[in-house]
Design a protein around this motif. Sequence first.
Motif, short mmCIF file in Angstrom:
data_model
loop_
_atom_site.label_atom_id
_atom_site.label_comp_id
_atom_site.label_asym_id
_atom_site.label_seq_id
_atom_site.Cartn_x
_atom_site.Cartn_y
_atom_site.Cartn_z
N VAL A 42 86.79 18.50 -65.86
CA VAL A 42 86.51 20.09 -65.71
C VAL A 42 85.63 20.29 -64.30
O VAL A 42 85.62 21.19 -63.82
CB VAL A 42 85.65 20.62 -66.87
CG1 VAL A 42 86.26 20.52 -68.05
CG2 VAL A 42 84.31 20.09 -67.13
N GLY A 68 92.36 21.81 -66.03
CA GLY A 68 93.05 23.04 -65.81
C GLY A 68 94.48 23.08 -65.23
O GLY A 68 95.32 23.95 -65.43
N SER A 69 94.82 21.95 -64.45
CA SER A 69 96.10 21.99 -63.74
C SER A 69 96.82 20.87 -64.52
O SER A 69 97.98 20.75 -64.01
CB SER A 69 95.83 21.58 -62.46
OG SER A 69 95.18 20.20 -62.12
N ASP A 93 84.24 24.61 -72.26
CA ASP A 93 84.98 24.89 -71.16
C ASP A 93 86.59 25.42 -71.70
O ASP A 93 87.12 24.56 -72.52
CB ASP A 93 84.93 23.74 -70.50
CG ASP A 93 85.98 23.82 -69.26
OD1 ASP A 93 85.47 24.04 -68.00
OD2 ASP A 93 87.08 23.97 -69.07
N LYS A 94 86.64 26.81 -71.14
CA LYS A 94 87.93 27.18 -71.81
C LYS A 94 89.38 26.42 -71.30
O LYS A 94 90.35 26.34 -72.21
CB LYS A 94 88.24 28.79 -71.52
CG LYS A 94 88.48 28.91 -70.09
CD LYS A 94 88.64 30.35 -69.58
CE LYS A 94 88.95 30.63 -68.25
NZ LYS A 94 89.44 29.66 -67.45
N ASP A 95 89.24 25.59 -70.19
CA ASP A 95 90.38 24.91 -69.78
C ASP A 95 90.40 23.60 -70.75
O ASP A 95 91.62 23.06 -71.00
CB ASP A 95 90.48 24.59 -68.42
CG ASP A 95 90.68 25.68 -67.40
OD1 ASP A 95 91.36 26.55 -67.77
OD2 ASP A 95 90.26 25.71 -66.19
N HIS A 98 91.70 24.56 -74.21
CA HIS A 98 93.22 24.98 -74.21
C HIS A 98 93.90 23.95 -73.94
O HIS A 98 95.00 23.68 -74.81
CB HIS A 98 93.34 26.18 -73.06
CG HIS A 98 94.74 26.21 -72.99
ND1 HIS A 98 95.58 27.21 -73.65
CD2 HIS A 98 95.75 25.75 -72.01
CE1 HIS A 98 96.78 27.26 -73.26
NE2 HIS A 98 96.75 26.42 -72.38
#
Length: 181
Positions: A42, A68-69, A93-95, A98
Amino acid sequence: MNGKLTGKKIAILATDGFEQAELMEPKKNLEREGATITVLSVKTTPKEIKGWDKTDWGNKVKVDALVGSAKADEFDALVLPGGQINPDRLRIDKDAVHFIKEFVETGKPTAAICHGPWTLIEAGVVKGKTMTSWPSVHTDLLNAGAKWVDKDVVVDGQFITSRNPGDIPAFSREIVNALAA
Protein backbone atom coordinates in the motif's frame (compact mmCIF):
# COMPACT_ATOMS: atom_id res chain seq x y z
CA MET A 1 14.60 -26.17 -8.12
CA ASN A 2 11.84 -28.66 -8.79
CA GLY A 3 9.92 -26.45 -11.24
CA LYS A 4 6.42 -27.54 -10.16
CA LEU A 5 5.34 -23.90 -10.25
CA THR A 6 7.12 -22.71 -13.38
CA GLY A 7 4.91 -20.10 -15.04
CA LYS A 8 2.82 -19.48 -11.90
CA LYS A 9 2.52 -15.89 -10.66
CA ILE A 10 2.00 -15.35 -6.95
CA ALA A 11 1.17 -12.09 -5.21
CA ILE A 12 2.38 -11.49 -1.66
CA LEU A 13 0.51 -8.58 -0.08
CA ALA A 14 2.31 -6.89 2.80
CA THR A 15 3.37 -3.59 4.31
CA ASP A 16 5.74 -2.44 7.05
CA GLY A 17 5.69 -4.76 10.04
CA PHE A 18 5.23 -8.07 8.22
CA GLU A 19 6.65 -10.97 10.20
CA GLN A 20 9.95 -11.41 8.39
CA ALA A 21 10.00 -15.22 8.31
CA GLU A 22 6.37 -15.37 7.16
CA LEU A 23 7.14 -13.40 4.00
CA MET A 24 10.74 -14.36 3.27
CA GLU A 25 10.54 -18.12 3.79
CA PRO A 26 7.39 -18.83 1.72
CA LYS A 27 8.75 -16.46 -0.96
CA LYS A 28 12.02 -18.40 -1.09
CA ASN A 29 10.21 -21.78 -1.07
CA LEU A 30 7.83 -20.77 -3.88
CA GLU A 31 10.61 -19.25 -5.99
CA ARG A 32 12.59 -22.47 -5.53
CA GLU A 33 9.65 -24.27 -7.17
CA GLY A 34 9.78 -21.88 -10.14
CA ALA A 35 7.04 -19.37 -9.22
CA THR A 36 7.35 -15.68 -10.01
CA ILE A 37 6.62 -13.58 -6.92
CA THR A 38 5.23 -10.06 -6.98
CA VAL A 39 5.32 -8.17 -3.68
CA LEU A 40 2.33 -5.83 -3.51
CA SER A 41 1.98 -3.10 -0.91
CA VAL A 42 0.00 0.00 0.00
CA LYS A 43 3.08 2.22 0.25
CA THR A 44 4.13 4.54 -2.53
CA THR A 45 7.51 5.62 -1.16
CA PRO A 46 10.00 4.32 -0.47
CA LYS A 47 9.56 1.31 -2.74
CA GLU A 48 10.36 -1.13 0.03
CA ILE A 49 8.78 -2.41 3.21
CA LYS A 50 10.43 -3.31 6.48
CA GLY A 51 9.94 -6.63 8.24
CA TRP A 52 9.56 -7.36 11.91
CA ASP A 53 12.02 -10.05 13.04
CA LYS A 54 10.65 -11.59 16.25
CA THR A 55 11.35 -8.67 18.63
CA ASP A 56 12.67 -5.79 16.50
CA TRP A 57 12.69 -4.34 13.01
CA GLY A 58 14.25 -6.65 10.45
CA ASN A 59 15.17 -6.62 6.78
CA LYS A 60 13.61 -4.62 3.97
CA VAL A 61 11.89 -6.15 0.95
CA LYS A 62 11.48 -4.48 -2.45
CA VAL A 63 7.89 -3.63 -3.39
CA ASP A 64 7.09 -4.55 -6.99
CA ALA A 65 3.72 -2.80 -7.32
CA LEU A 66 0.99 -0.98 -5.45
CA VAL A 67 -2.01 -3.11 -4.56
CA GLY A 68 -4.32 -0.38 -5.83
CA SER A 69 -3.04 -0.87 -9.37
CA ALA A 70 -2.85 -4.68 -9.26
CA LYS A 71 -5.40 -6.91 -10.96
CA ALA A 72 -6.46 -10.10 -9.17
CA ASP A 73 -6.82 -12.10 -12.38
CA GLU A 74 -3.10 -11.60 -13.16
CA PHE A 75 -2.09 -13.92 -10.30
CA ASP A 76 -2.44 -17.64 -9.63
CA ALA A 77 -2.29 -17.34 -5.82
CA LEU A 78 -2.26 -14.77 -3.03
CA VAL A 79 -0.12 -15.04 0.12
CA LEU A 80 -0.88 -12.93 3.20
CA PRO A 81 1.97 -12.92 5.76
CA GLY A 82 1.24 -12.13 9.37
CA GLY A 83 2.89 -10.35 12.20
CA GLN A 84 0.66 -8.07 14.26
CA ILE A 85 1.50 -4.78 12.58
CA ASN A 86 1.24 -5.77 8.90
CA PRO A 87 -2.31 -7.21 8.74
CA ASP A 88 -3.61 -4.58 11.14
CA ARG A 89 -2.40 -1.87 8.75
CA LEU A 90 -3.66 -3.72 5.66
CA ARG A 91 -7.17 -4.31 7.00
CA ILE A 92 -7.81 -0.57 7.23
CA ASP A 93 -6.57 0.11 3.70
CA LYS A 94 -9.49 0.12 1.22
CA ASP A 95 -7.30 -0.87 -1.74
CA ALA A 96 -5.83 -3.86 0.12
CA VAL A 97 -9.23 -5.08 1.32
CA HIS A 98 -10.75 -4.60 -2.15
CA PHE A 99 -7.91 -6.58 -3.78
CA ILE A 100 -8.26 -9.43 -1.27
CA LYS A 101 -12.02 -9.63 -1.80
CA GLU A 102 -11.59 -9.48 -5.58
CA PHE A 103 -8.87 -12.15 -5.46
CA VAL A 104 -10.95 -14.52 -3.33
CA GLU A 105 -13.79 -14.17 -5.85
CA THR A 106 -11.49 -15.72 -8.50
CA GLY A 107 -11.52 -18.99 -6.51
CA LYS A 108 -7.72 -19.25 -6.70
CA PRO A 109 -5.52 -20.34 -3.75
CA THR A 110 -5.48 -17.76 -0.97
CA ALA A 111 -2.99 -18.39 1.84
CA ALA A 112 -2.72 -16.56 5.19
CA ILE A 113 -0.48 -17.20 8.16
CA CYS A 114 -0.43 -16.00 11.78
CA HIS A 115 -2.43 -12.72 12.00
CA GLY A 116 -2.89 -12.71 8.19
CA PRO A 117 -6.51 -13.94 8.47
CA TRP A 118 -7.44 -10.51 9.91
CA THR A 119 -7.37 -9.23 6.33
CA LEU A 120 -9.62 -12.08 5.18
CA ILE A 121 -12.06 -11.25 7.98
CA GLU A 122 -12.10 -7.60 6.91
CA ALA A 123 -12.79 -8.68 3.32
CA GLY A 124 -15.78 -10.67 4.59
CA VAL A 125 -14.74 -13.99 3.07
CA VAL A 126 -14.28 -16.43 5.99
CA LYS A 127 -17.86 -17.35 6.89
CA GLY A 128 -18.35 -21.12 6.85
CA LYS A 129 -14.63 -21.85 6.36
CA THR A 130 -12.39 -23.94 8.62
CA MET A 131 -9.18 -22.05 9.37
CA THR A 132 -6.29 -21.69 11.74
CA SER A 133 -4.27 -18.66 12.85
CA TRP A 134 -2.20 -17.22 15.64
CA PRO A 135 -4.18 -18.15 18.79
CA SER A 136 -5.27 -14.57 19.57
CA VAL A 137 -7.03 -14.31 16.19
CA HIS A 138 -9.25 -17.35 16.82
CA THR A 139 -12.08 -15.35 18.43
CA ASP A 140 -12.06 -12.90 15.51
CA LEU A 141 -12.39 -15.80 13.08
CA LEU A 142 -15.20 -17.36 15.13
CA ASN A 143 -17.05 -14.04 15.30
CA ALA A 144 -16.72 -13.73 11.51
CA GLY A 145 -18.38 -17.13 11.05
CA ALA A 146 -15.35 -19.37 10.52
CA LYS A 147 -14.55 -22.58 12.37
CA TRP A 148 -11.14 -22.34 14.07
CA VAL A 149 -8.85 -25.34 14.64
CA ASP A 150 -5.37 -25.57 16.15
CA LYS A 151 -3.32 -27.27 13.42
CA ASP A 152 -0.09 -26.45 11.59
CA VAL A 153 -1.92 -25.98 8.30
CA VAL A 154 -5.58 -26.08 7.30
CA VAL A 155 -6.84 -26.31 3.73
CA ASP A 156 -10.52 -25.51 3.13
CA GLY A 157 -11.31 -25.07 -0.53
CA GLN A 158 -9.13 -22.27 -1.87
CA PHE A 159 -8.00 -21.19 1.62
CA ILE A 160 -4.70 -22.29 3.16
CA THR A 161 -4.02 -21.07 6.70
CA SER A 162 -1.26 -21.63 9.26
CA ARG A 163 -0.54 -20.48 12.81
CA ASN A 164 3.04 -19.22 13.08
CA PRO A 165 6.60 -19.26 11.66
CA GLY A 166 7.09 -22.84 12.87
CA ASP A 167 4.37 -23.91 10.42
CA ILE A 168 6.03 -22.39 7.33
CA PRO A 169 7.22 -25.73 5.87
CA ALA A 170 3.65 -27.15 5.94
CA PHE A 171 2.21 -23.80 4.79
CA SER A 172 4.57 -23.61 1.80
CA ARG A 173 3.98 -27.27 0.93
CA GLU A 174 0.21 -26.79 0.75
CA ILE A 175 0.55 -23.67 -1.43
CA VAL A 176 2.75 -25.65 -3.81
CA ASN A 177 0.27 -28.57 -3.78
CA ALA A 178 -2.67 -26.27 -4.53
CA LEU A 179 -0.89 -24.65 -7.47
CA ALA A 180 0.61 -27.86 -8.85
CA ALA A 181 -2.75 -29.68 -8.86
